[in-house]
Design a protein around this motif. Sequence first.
Motif, short mmCIF file in Angstrom:
data_model
loop_
_atom_site.label_atom_id
_atom_site.label_comp_id
_atom_site.label_asym_id
_atom_site.label_seq_id
_atom_site.Cartn_x
_atom_site.Cartn_y
_atom_site.Cartn_z
N GLU A 14 0.66 -1.05 0.09
CA GLU A 14 0.08 0.13 -0.19
C GLU A 14 1.04 1.34 0.10
N ARG A 15 1.77 1.40 1.03
CA ARG A 15 2.86 2.71 0.95
C ARG A 15 3.71 2.45 -0.10
N LEU A 16 4.43 1.28 -0.58
CA LEU A 16 5.06 1.26 -1.71
C LEU A 16 4.86 1.74 -2.81
N LYS A 17 3.29 1.73 -3.08
CA LYS A 17 2.73 2.12 -4.32
C LYS A 17 2.94 3.81 -4.64
N ARG A 18 3.30 4.32 -3.44
CA ARG A 18 3.48 5.83 -3.52
C ARG A 18 4.49 6.13 -4.48
N LEU A 19 5.42 5.39 -4.59
CA LEU A 19 6.65 5.53 -5.18
C LEU A 19 6.39 5.58 -6.74
N ASP A 20 5.22 5.35 -7.12
CA ASP A 20 4.68 5.10 -8.65
C ASP A 20 3.66 6.35 -8.56
N TRP A 21 3.42 7.14 -7.84
CA TRP A 21 2.47 8.14 -7.88
C TRP A 21 2.43 8.97 -9.28
N SER A 22 1.32 9.15 -9.86
CA SER A 22 1.46 9.95 -11.18
C SER A 22 1.89 11.34 -11.04
N LYS A 23 2.01 12.08 -12.14
CA LYS A 23 2.36 13.54 -12.13
C LYS A 23 1.17 14.38 -11.42
N ASP A 24 -0.02 13.99 -11.67
CA ASP A 24 -1.22 14.61 -11.13
C ASP A 24 -1.54 14.32 -9.78
N GLU A 25 -1.20 13.02 -9.13
CA GLU A 25 -1.26 12.78 -7.70
C GLU A 25 -0.03 13.54 -7.05
N ARG A 26 0.99 13.56 -7.66
CA ARG A 26 2.09 14.51 -7.03
C ARG A 26 1.69 15.93 -6.90
N ARG A 27 1.16 16.38 -7.99
CA ARG A 27 0.58 17.90 -8.10
C ARG A 27 -0.45 18.16 -7.00
N GLU A 28 -1.18 17.01 -6.79
CA GLU A 28 -2.31 17.27 -5.84
C GLU A 28 -1.51 17.47 -4.28
N ILE A 29 -0.52 16.72 -4.05
CA ILE A 29 0.24 16.96 -2.76
C ILE A 29 0.69 18.22 -2.80
N ARG A 30 1.51 18.64 -3.68
CA ARG A 30 2.22 19.92 -3.83
C ARG A 30 1.14 21.10 -3.55
N GLU A 31 -0.04 20.84 -3.99
CA GLU A 31 -1.08 22.00 -3.95
C GLU A 31 -1.62 21.84 -2.31
N ALA A 32 -1.84 20.90 -1.82
CA ALA A 32 -1.99 20.64 -0.51
C ALA A 32 -1.09 21.27 0.43
N ILE A 33 0.07 21.07 0.11
CA ILE A 33 1.28 21.82 0.79
C ILE A 33 1.13 23.34 0.98
N ASP A 34 0.80 23.70 -0.49
CA ASP A 34 0.68 25.28 -0.62
C ASP A 34 -0.39 25.74 0.18
N GLU A 35 -1.46 25.19 -0.06
CA GLU A 35 -2.58 25.65 0.53
C GLU A 35 -2.63 25.55 2.27
N THR A 36 -1.95 24.65 2.71
CA THR A 36 -2.04 24.63 4.19
C THR A 36 -0.79 25.37 4.99
N GLY A 37 0.25 25.26 3.95
CA GLY A 37 1.62 26.00 4.60
C GLY A 37 2.29 24.79 5.44
N VAL A 38 1.83 23.48 5.54
CA VAL A 38 2.57 22.48 6.02
C VAL A 38 3.11 21.80 5.08
N LYS A 39 4.55 21.64 5.28
CA LYS A 39 5.42 20.94 4.28
C LYS A 39 5.48 19.37 4.79
#
Length: 283
Positions: free
Chosen positions: A41-66
């Motif tokens: 389940e967690r090893l699958k994160r290594l294969d996140w798509s560009k969109d999935e990675r973008r979603e997380i970067r956006e969450a970091i930007d919105e919350t200010g929590v890195k």
Amino acid sequence: MTTLGIYEKALPKNISWHERLVLAKKLAFDFVEMSIDETDERLKRLDWSKDERREIREAIDETGVKILSICLSGHRRFPFGSKDEQKRSQALDLMEKAIDLASDLGVRTIQLAGYDVYYEEKTVTSRAFFIENLKKAVAMAAAKEVVLSIEIMDDPFINSISKFLKIKEQIHSPYLQVYPDLGNLSAWPENDIGYELELGIDQISSIHLKDTLAVTDTFPGKFKEVPFGSGCVDFLGCLKVLKRLEYNGPFLIEMWSETSENPELAIKQAKAFLLPYLKEAGY
């Protein structure tokens, strides 16, 4: 001004990354340490798509929590020191993907578990393979400006900063550092904690705050899920040493409350225990 983070496995498990970062912010943390463990389940994160990675970067930007660090314990299953050539190859593949993910998410540090092997017998060969592959991993990380930091472990292979430094002598790179866990460091009776921290201060990138029960002749020690204050760690002493040495890097509360009834309460209790020590030490 040092920063305080929380381990992903302390926060509720089945929530989105946006929700996780919002909760970390509510609990007044500066950052979260992501877990990429040996589960599929967690090893699958290594294969996140560009969109999935973008979603997380956006969450970091919105919350200010890195997400400043990744705990990559997936190497327990695919270790650098394995006698199986295929597993060693998979270990390097995991490493490369983790470095790419860190680079995409703005993660500074990948914490490596300091095991040559975990489920196999330790040998002189397993140590040799570990160092050989760690060298390759550090070269990959340096190319992306990501730091690899070896955790002081619940395992005799690297259970002190002194043992880390023996390996560091062979790999000359600022991209290889050490990530002491105050609990793991304290649980081994042979460690002089203050001396170990003094010895390694130039190499320490982050510190885990966790309690443990000490190893004895008749007890293997307990390295996980020991309630703060019931273990062997002298938090005030360790923090005072770090303050005297002018350590200003991040602290990370490591706990495993993701499936407990009330993770938020558990985290608040941990903070209530640790913050007075941090304050008294001068942080």
